[in-house]
Design a protein around this motif. Structure first.
Motif, PDB file in Angstrom:
ATOM      1  N   LEU A 180     -15.122  68.167  65.608  1.00 12.01           N
ATOM      2  CA  LEU A 180     -15.013  67.760  64.200  1.00 12.01           C
ATOM      3  C   LEU A 180     -13.538  67.584  63.803  1.00 12.01           C
ATOM      4  N   LEU A 181     -12.684  68.462  64.330  1.00 10.54           N
ATOM      5  CA  LEU A 181     -11.268  68.390  63.950  1.00 10.54           C
ATOM      6  C   LEU A 181     -10.591  67.138  64.480  1.00 10.54           C
ATOM      7  N   THR A 182     -11.181  66.522  65.492  1.00 12.60           N
ATOM      8  CA  THR A 182     -10.576  65.279  65.966  1.00 12.60           C
ATOM      9  C   THR A 182     -10.753  64.178  64.952  1.00 12.60           C
ATOM     10  N   GLN A 183     -11.775  64.273  64.158  1.00 12.13           N
ATOM     11  CA  GLN A 183     -12.093  63.199  63.216  1.00 12.13           C
ATOM     12  C   GLN A 183     -11.603  63.473  61.799  1.00 12.13           C
ATOM     13  N   PHE A 184     -11.618  64.757  61.386  1.00 10.46           N
ATOM     14  CA  PHE A 184     -11.322  65.084  59.983  1.00 10.46           C
ATOM     15  C   PHE A 184     -10.099  65.974  59.857  1.00 10.46           C
ATOM     16  N   GLU A 185      -9.500  65.907  58.699  1.00 11.99           N
ATOM     17  CA  GLU A 185      -8.458  66.879  58.354  1.00 11.99           C
ATOM     18  C   GLU A 185      -9.117  68.240  58.169  1.00 11.99           C
ATOM     19  N   ARG A 186      -8.380  69.298  58.461  1.00 13.30           N
ATOM     20  CA  ARG A 186      -8.997  70.616  58.467  1.00 13.30           C
ATOM     21  C   ARG A 186      -9.582  71.011  57.098  1.00 13.30           C
ATOM     22  N   THR A 187      -8.772  70.983  56.070  1.00 10.97           N
ATOM     23  CA  THR A 187      -9.260  71.503  54.796  1.00 10.97           C
ATOM     24  C   THR A 187     -10.368  70.636  54.186  1.00 10.97           C
ATOM     25  N   PRO A 188     -10.164  69.295  54.105  1.00  9.66           N
ATOM     26  CA  PRO A 188     -11.261  68.479  53.572  1.00  9.66           C
ATOM     27  C   PRO A 188     -12.543  68.657  54.398  1.00  9.66           C
ATOM     28  N   LEU A 189     -12.381  68.865  55.695  1.00  7.60           N
ATOM     29  CA  LEU A 189     -13.545  69.073  56.547  1.00  7.60           C
ATOM     30  C   LEU A 189     -14.295  70.341  56.123  1.00  7.60           C
ATOM     31  N   GLU A 203     -10.281  71.827  47.643  1.00 10.24           N
ATOM     32  CA  GLU A 203      -8.966  72.016  48.235  1.00 10.24           C
ATOM     33  C   GLU A 203      -7.942  72.145  47.109  1.00 10.24           C
ATOM     34  N   VAL A 204      -7.115  73.174  47.181  1.00 13.12           N
ATOM     35  CA  VAL A 204      -6.063  73.302  46.181  1.00 13.12           C
ATOM     36  C   VAL A 204      -4.719  73.383  46.892  1.00 13.12           C
ATOM     37  N   SER A 205      -3.616  73.192  46.125  1.00 17.57           N
ATOM     38  CA  SER A 205      -2.297  73.178  46.752  1.00 17.57           C
ATOM     39  C   SER A 205      -1.489  74.380  46.301  1.00 17.57           C
ATOM     40  N   GLY A 206      -0.927  75.056  47.257  1.00 22.34           N
ATOM     41  CA  GLY A 206      -0.150  76.247  46.923  1.00 22.34           C
ATOM     42  C   GLY A 206       1.234  76.172  47.514  1.00 22.34           C
ATOM     43  N   LEU A 207       2.165  76.942  46.903  1.00 17.96           N
ATOM     44  CA  LEU A 207       3.534  76.984  47.388  1.00 17.96           C
ATOM     45  C   LEU A 207       3.852  78.437  47.722  1.00 17.96           C
ATOM     46  N   ALA A 208       4.274  78.657  48.966  1.00 21.76           N
ATOM     47  CA  ALA A 208       4.654  80.014  49.352  1.00 21.76           C
ATOM     48  C   ALA A 208       6.068  80.268  48.844  1.00 21.76           C
ATOM     49  N   LEU A 209       6.223  81.246  47.965  1.00 22.41           N
ATOM     50  CA  LEU A 209       7.541  81.509  47.383  1.00 22.41           C
ATOM     51  C   LEU A 209       8.348  82.373  48.340  1.00 22.41           C
ATOM     52  N   ASP A 210       9.518  81.893  48.675  1.00 18.71           N
ATOM     53  CA  ASP A 210      10.372  82.611  49.609  1.00 18.71           C
ATOM     54  C   ASP A 210      11.794  82.338  49.157  1.00 18.71           C
ATOM     55  N   ASP A 211      12.533  83.402  48.861  1.00 16.02           N
ATOM     56  CA  ASP A 211      13.822  83.249  48.196  1.00 16.02           C
ATOM     57  C   ASP A 211      14.778  82.348  48.981  1.00 16.02           C
ATOM     58  N   GLY A 212      15.334  81.374  48.275  1.00 14.47           N
ATOM     59  CA  GLY A 212      16.381  80.532  48.854  1.00 14.47           C
ATOM     60  C   GLY A 212      15.878  79.373  49.702  1.00 14.47           C
TER      61      GLY A 212
END
Ligand code: ADP
Ligand code: MG
Lengths: 502, 325
Positions: A180-189, A203-212
């Motif tokens: 399945l992963l050959t055909q689809f993107e992981r998260t939408p799949l 699917e939502v978008s997140g930002l990992a906060l890491d100083d600097g």
């Protein structure tokens, strides 16, 4: 006459004041003490694209206050672009627009986020299930096998999601998953598979906060809705459940993060720094929402805020005066003159203020004693004293400046009319009752002024009065109560002592 | 150095806060204050009600009249100039007699015509009145105080303060001027206060500057033998001020004139608390008792009631008859 309405009023003021303050503390995380440090993240999003010379419209999803983070302020920089903030069913967007633009374009958006453990997520609507999901061969069999496997090992929507993701991670990755992963993107799949099994997810978008960190991009996360409608976050790669502390959900409605019309090669990247701020500044930066209960001085322009900071302190000074007069029995010359002196002391600092005050009053008294020989009318005499005070203050300012004592210049903060009246009163007191009474009342006034100053200049008091308007109601209640006190004053315990000695 | 609130309460002492809230605030309507805060108004009111006061020689209202003040004074051997809105003895000038062009104070100090004019001018410009508001100078004739009191006072007229609560005389003291008080009988200027028994008008104990005192600091005369002549009339005069002003909690200042008997000097809507020190007793029990009395009793009965109930215990035994309802 019944005292009941009075106590009712006092009780009401007290309860309302406390409730308002607690509300501000809980709902807006305004701390009780000024020293507390708060972590603030400053995140900058940079949108890059190449404009094609046509009208351009850029939509960027914006983060909202959520579990763990509170949005304080936001700024944008985008020369020549029109800007609007759109809000639609809880998701926020910035929309930039321009008639024509060509070549590489850069737009900036930056947001200040307060680390706030008590902040909570907004209500999240589970997304609707798609009506029909079409799979091509041979993916349909692979999908149904994966779903069946996970279903067997799960009890509900959340455990199902966990088992499903596990099938796609690391060494547990099965053959079907790999196919399945050959055909689809992981998260939408994963979303597709979950939906296929009647589980709501997006699917939502997140930002990992890491100083600097600079040039970071958003990662996609999987939001799964359990059977009771609450949302659970999964890391689609590792299968970990729950939201990490350093994760900021930039877009949590399943929409696009960036949409550009009239441009190509669009990209958004993020840089972030973390710094600590005194809690009070963090609060000041908080966006002022225009509700009545959130009625806050912070919604005023900075200059007016500074003015209000002083005005809101006056009741504290008044409370000190009432306290010293009613409970202690201190004599002052002029009821609230000490509060005005205390206000001046705040500007001048204690020692310079006291020295300056004593100098002006002493010199004023000497000159005033000469004026009293001239047989002037009262108004003329007080006016003459005012001019004298101004002259003394000018001379002192110039002299201290010449001697390099810049502190001496602050003497101009003393209200001149008040000084003049103080001198006038003191000199009459001197003529009438002698120097002793001048010392008693002058000392009483100065003592009251210094105590009022100490109270009003206390950082904690300043913080509390400025940030909690409810405190004014509490002060009002206290003053009303003191105004109703029929007991003895402290100094009366000394005055009336001889009566008790028989 | 200090005592405890409990001890003061058991003595029935009332403090400033209680006086202000419970008595002045409750029983003295603010709109009546001007009647007593202005000595000229009080004087005219007394005249209407037939209450004797020192004779009014004249008033000075404008600075223009200041130059003519000596004309008003002509032919008066002794006089007193006071600010109509003064208090606490401030701005009171007592002239005992005039010798040619010299005005002589009780202390023997000589004043010239300009000194008198300056004093009057100061009064008019509000030097002695509350808040410095412009004032009127009141000139009244000198009181020749009763001879029996001569040894008890120094260079000034002693006056008698009676606290009148809802028309009942509740406590009294005599104030004797001293060298420190400069011919005026105001306690905080150093006059001696002598508590008086309401029943008989005899001395109870003395205080100066809030501390006990057994003799007069200047004349050296002991205070215990002090006895006010015509006590009954004086109390009735004081009690009748209640009807005249309508003020429930009132301080009356009275003097005994050699020829005219008891006279009202001035009224006070915020009488001080030192009278408790002079009496060695608190006002509270007496005020509580009066608060339980019915209204509409005439002055004579009120005085009788007070004389009976507020007699000091020692005297009470000799005049022991059943209390009226
Ligand atoms: N007419 C007068 N004759 C003699 N002495 C007076 C006269 N008027 C006032 N005094 C003296 O001045 C004192 C204060 O006067 P008073 O009228 O009670 O004014 P105040 O309101 O300042 O107390 C009196 O106690 C008395 O000793
Ligand atoms: Mg008086």
């Amino acid at each position: 006459m019944s005292r009941l309405p009075f106590y009712f009023l006092v009780g009401f003021l007290l309860i309302a004041g406390i409730a308002l303050s607690v509300h501000r503390h809980v709902a807006f995380e305004v701390p009780w003490t000024p020293g507390e440090q708060r972590q603030v993240w400053e995140v900058e999003a940079q949108v890059n694209f190449t404009a094609l010379g046509d009208p351009v419209m850029v939509n960027l999803a914006l983060p909202s206050t959520q579990q763990g983070y509170r949005v304080l302020t936001e700024n944008t920089a985008s020369s020549g672009y029109g800007l609007a903030f759109l809000e639609d069913q809880g998701s926020r967007q910035a929309q930039w627009s321009i008639r024509d633009a060509a070549g590489p374009q850069q737009l900036y958006y930056s947001v200040q986020l307060l680390v706030a453990p008590q902040a909570v997520d907004r209500e999240a609507e589970p997304p609707p299930l798609p009506r029909e999901i079409a799979w091509e061969r041979p993916f349909d069999t692979a999908a149904s096998q994966v779903i069946e496997r996970a279903q067997q090992r799960s009890a509900d929507a959340v455990t199902f999601a966990r088992e499903l993701i596990r099938d796609f991670t690391g060494d547990r990755q099965g053959e079907n998953a790999r196919l399945l992963l050959t055909q689809f993107e992981r998260t939408p799949l994963l979303v597709r598979l979950l939906n296929e099994a009647d589980v709501r997810a997006r699917e939502v978008s997140g930002l990992a906060l890491d100083d600097g960190r600079r040039r970071q991009s958003l990662q996609s996360w999987l939001q799964v809705f359990s059977d009771d409608g609450s949302a659970v976050l999964f890391n689609p790669v590792t299968g970990e459940q729950g939201k990490p502390d350093n994760l900021l959900l930039w877009e949590d409605r399943g929409g696009a993060v960036l949409e550009v019309q009239g441009g190509t090669n669009s990209r958004v990247s993020f840089s972030m720094i973390q710094h600590n701020q005194p809690a009070s500044t963090a609060v000041r930066n908080q966006l002022a929402e225009d509700t009545l209960i959130n009625f806050s001085i912070h919604s005023l322009p900075l200059e007016e805020q500074a003015l209000f900071q002083t005005i809101l302190l006056i009741p504290i000074g008044a409370l000190v005066v009432v306290f010293l007069r009613v409970l202690v029995g201190l004599k002052t010359s002029g009821t609230f003159m000490p509060v005005l002196i205390a206000l001046a002391l705040i500007q001048t600092t204690l020692l310079t203020g006291l020295i300056g005050f004593l100098l002006v009053v002493t010199v004023g008294l000497i000159i005033r004693s000469y004026l009293s020989h001239l047989n002037l009318l009262l108004v003329a005499r007080v006016s003459a004293v005012i001019i004298t005070v101004i002259a003394i203050i000018s001379v002192f300012s110039v002299m201290s400046y010449r001697f390099g004592l810049n502190a001496g210049l602050t003497i101009t903060f003393f209200p001149m009319i008040i000084l003049a009246w103080t001198i006038e009163r003191m000199s009459i007191l001197w003529e009438e009752e002698g120097p002793k009474e001048v010392l008693i009342q002058g000392g009483g006034s100065l003592l009251t002024a210094v105590l009022a100053y100490l109270a009003m200049n206390n950082p904690w008091v300043r913080h509390i009065t400025f940030n909690f308007l409810g405190v004014q109601l509490i002060l009002m209640a206290l003053i009303l109560l003191l105004g109703n006190y029929t007991g003895y004053r402290l100094l009366e315990l000394k005055r009336f002592k001889p009566v008790t000695e028989d | 150095m200090w005592t405890t609130p409990g001890k003061l309460r058991s003595k029935g002492i009332i403090g400033m806060n209680r006086r202000n809230i419970r008595y002045i605030g409750r029983y003295n309507s603010r709109k009546l204050y001007p009647l007593v805060d202005d000595k000229l108004k009080t004087k005219l009111l007394c005249h209407e009600h037939g209450i004797t006061t020192p004779a009014l020689i004249g008033t000075v209202i404008t600075q223009f009249e200041v130059k003519h003040v000596t004309k008003i004074l002509q032919g008066h051997p002794g006089f007193v100039i006071k600010p109509a809105k003064g208090s606490g003895g401030k701005g009171i000038l007592v002239i005992e007699h005039v010798d040619g062009s010299a005005y002589i104070k009780p202390s023997g100090a000589h004043l010239g015509r300009e000194d008198i004019e300056r004093h009057v001018s100061n009064i008019l410009s509000g030097l002695y009145s509350l808040g410095g508001s412009p004032d009127v100078a009141v000139i009244e004739s000198l009181i020749n105080f009763d001879d029996t009191l001569t040894q008890y006072t120094y260079e000034g007229v002693p006056d008698i303060r009676v606290i009148v609560f809802q028309g009942y005389p509740v406590m009294a003291m005599m104030r004797l001027s001293t060298a420190a008080s400069d011919g005026k009988a105001n306690l905080h200027q150093g006059a001696v206060g002598v508590g008086l028994d309401i029943a008989t008008g005899t001395a109870l104990r003395g205080v100066q500057f809030d501390r006990p005192r057994h003799d007069h600091p200047d004349t050296g005369h002991e205070l215990a033998s002090l006895r006010i002549p015509g006590w009954g009339t004086l109390l009735e005069l004081a009690a009748s001020c209640y009807e005249m002003t309508g003020l429930g909690y009132l301080g009356t200042d009275m003097v005994l004139d050699r020829d005219h008997g008891p006279m009202l000097l001035e009224l006070n809507a915020r009488p001080g608390l030192a009278i408790q020190m002079a009496n060695g007793e608190g006002l509270r029990p007496r005020l509580d008792l009066i608060e339980q009395q019915p209204e509409g009793v005439d002055a004579a009965s009120r005085v009788a009631f007070a004389r009976q109930h507020f007699a000091r215990r020692a005297e009470l035994i000799s005049s022991a008859d059943p209390a009226p309802a």
